[in-house]
Design a protein around this motif. Structure first.
Motif: not given
Ligand code: HEC
Length: 311
Positions: A251-257, A279-288, A291-294, A296-300
């Motif tokens: 779920i990350t596009s930029d791990k360090i970010k 994570i959901v709010d910042e999503l792209n700006e924060a390097g995620f 796929k975050v939206h996919e 499941s609760n147990s994965e979270w």
């Protein structure tokens, strides 16, 4: 007369009548002197140039004000306004010493607003011996206010490093030494003064350290944060079979970010929902990534538990 002397005399006589011959005789000497001066000039040409006055260039670095001094946090003692506003010889004496070090350059020794720095100032420093032009006024409360806040748009700055006791002492001295028939403060004015500046309570003034030292601390802090992120990243790379690490990679596009964002706050550490929101709010700006939206609760859950461990 000897022949020799005769001969010399006749030669001189001959020269007298023939100026061209005189020129011819002394010409070599003039030449030697002229060339000598020329050579001397060439040899010294550097020094001669150096002796001309250089243009005056101010060293801009010399004008950078010195760095801050170390000052420990101080406790400013409470001030008894009623007592300090009664004229007293010891307060007046303390005020005089403070005045002579801090104020005479503008207000002058006699309080007439004619100190050495005064001529350049507009508005000019207050003449304490005159009733005209006062803004906060010559009552104790007025002078205290002037010293605490300064007068906007003038060279009268706030002297906020002075303790309340020192400000009262200055007010007492100015009134005793310069102000004719100084007006008295009403009791209410003194009470209000005490409330406005919280004088009845002990106050803490924060300490300060030189900027250069502060920079070292900031860098050290930044270095520690950077190390923490790099350690987490290494861990994640090592654990790539771990479910939490696999989710992070997915779920990350930029791990360090992403790690930088998560390590910038501790808010999420006690609350998974805060973590998800962040994570959901910042999503792209924060390097995620999306796929975050996919998840499941147990994965979270396993992602949250895993990140809590590595960061
Ligand atoms: C750099 C110059 C300068 C210094 C130093 C300075 N003052 Fe002043 N002060 C001024 C000027 C200028 C004014 C007039 C401001 C105006 O009229 O707007 C003034 C005004 C005042 C007033 C009158 C305020 C009013 O109600 O109108 C008081 C009181 C005063 N200064 C006290 C002090 C004391 C006490 C010190 C030393 C701790 C001090 N000043 C140091 C420039 C200075």
């Amino acid at each position: 007369m000897s022949n020799f002397e005769n001969g010399k005399k006749s030669k001189l006589a001959e020269l007298k009548n023939n100026p061209v011959k005189v020129m011819a005789l002394i010409y070599p000497y003039i030449l030697v002197i002229g060339v000598g001066i020329g050579l001397f000039y060439l040899a010294k040409v550097n020094d001669i140039q150096k002796q001309t006055l250089p243009p005056v260039l101010k060293d801009s670095l010399a004008q950078v004000p010195g760095d801050l001094n170390v000052e420990l946090p101080k406790t400013v003692p409470q001030a008894d306004v009623m007592a300090l506003s009664q004229p007293s010889d010891s307060l007046v004496a303390a005020g005089k010493a403070l005045f002579n070090t801090n104020c005479v350059s503008c207000h002058g020794v006699n309080g007439k607003g004619d100190g050495v720095a005064a001529a350049a100032l507009k508005p000019s420093p207050r003449n304490f011996t005159s009733k005209d032009g006062w803004i906060n006024g010559p009552k104790i409360s007025g002078i205290f206010k002037t010293l605490s806040e300064g007068i906007k748009g003038s060279a009268m700055v706030a002297f906020d490093t002075f303790t309340p006791q020192q400000k009262f002492a200055l007010a007492q001295y100015i009134r005793a030494a310069f102000v004719p028939n100084p007006p008295q403060d009403a009791k209410e004015e003194l009470t209000e003064l005490s409330q406005t500046y919280h004088l009845s309570q002990e106050q803490k003034s924060p300490g300060q350290i030189p900027i250069a030292d502060a920079m070292v601390l900031v860098n050290r802090d930044a270095g520690a944060k950077y190390q923490k992120i790099m350690d987490a990243l290494n861990m994640i790379n090592k654990n790539s079979n771990d479910n939490g690490a696999a989710i992070f990679n997915k779920i990350t596009s930029d791990k360090i970010k992403a790690l930088t964002m998560l390590s910038s706050t501790d808010e999420w550490k006690n609350n998974e929902q805060t973590f998800v929101d962040l994570i959901v709010d910042e999503l792209n700006e924060a390097g995620f990534n999306d796929k975050v939206h996919e998840l499941s609760n147990s994965e979270w859950d396993s992602f949250y538990n895993y990140i809590s461990k590595v960061l």
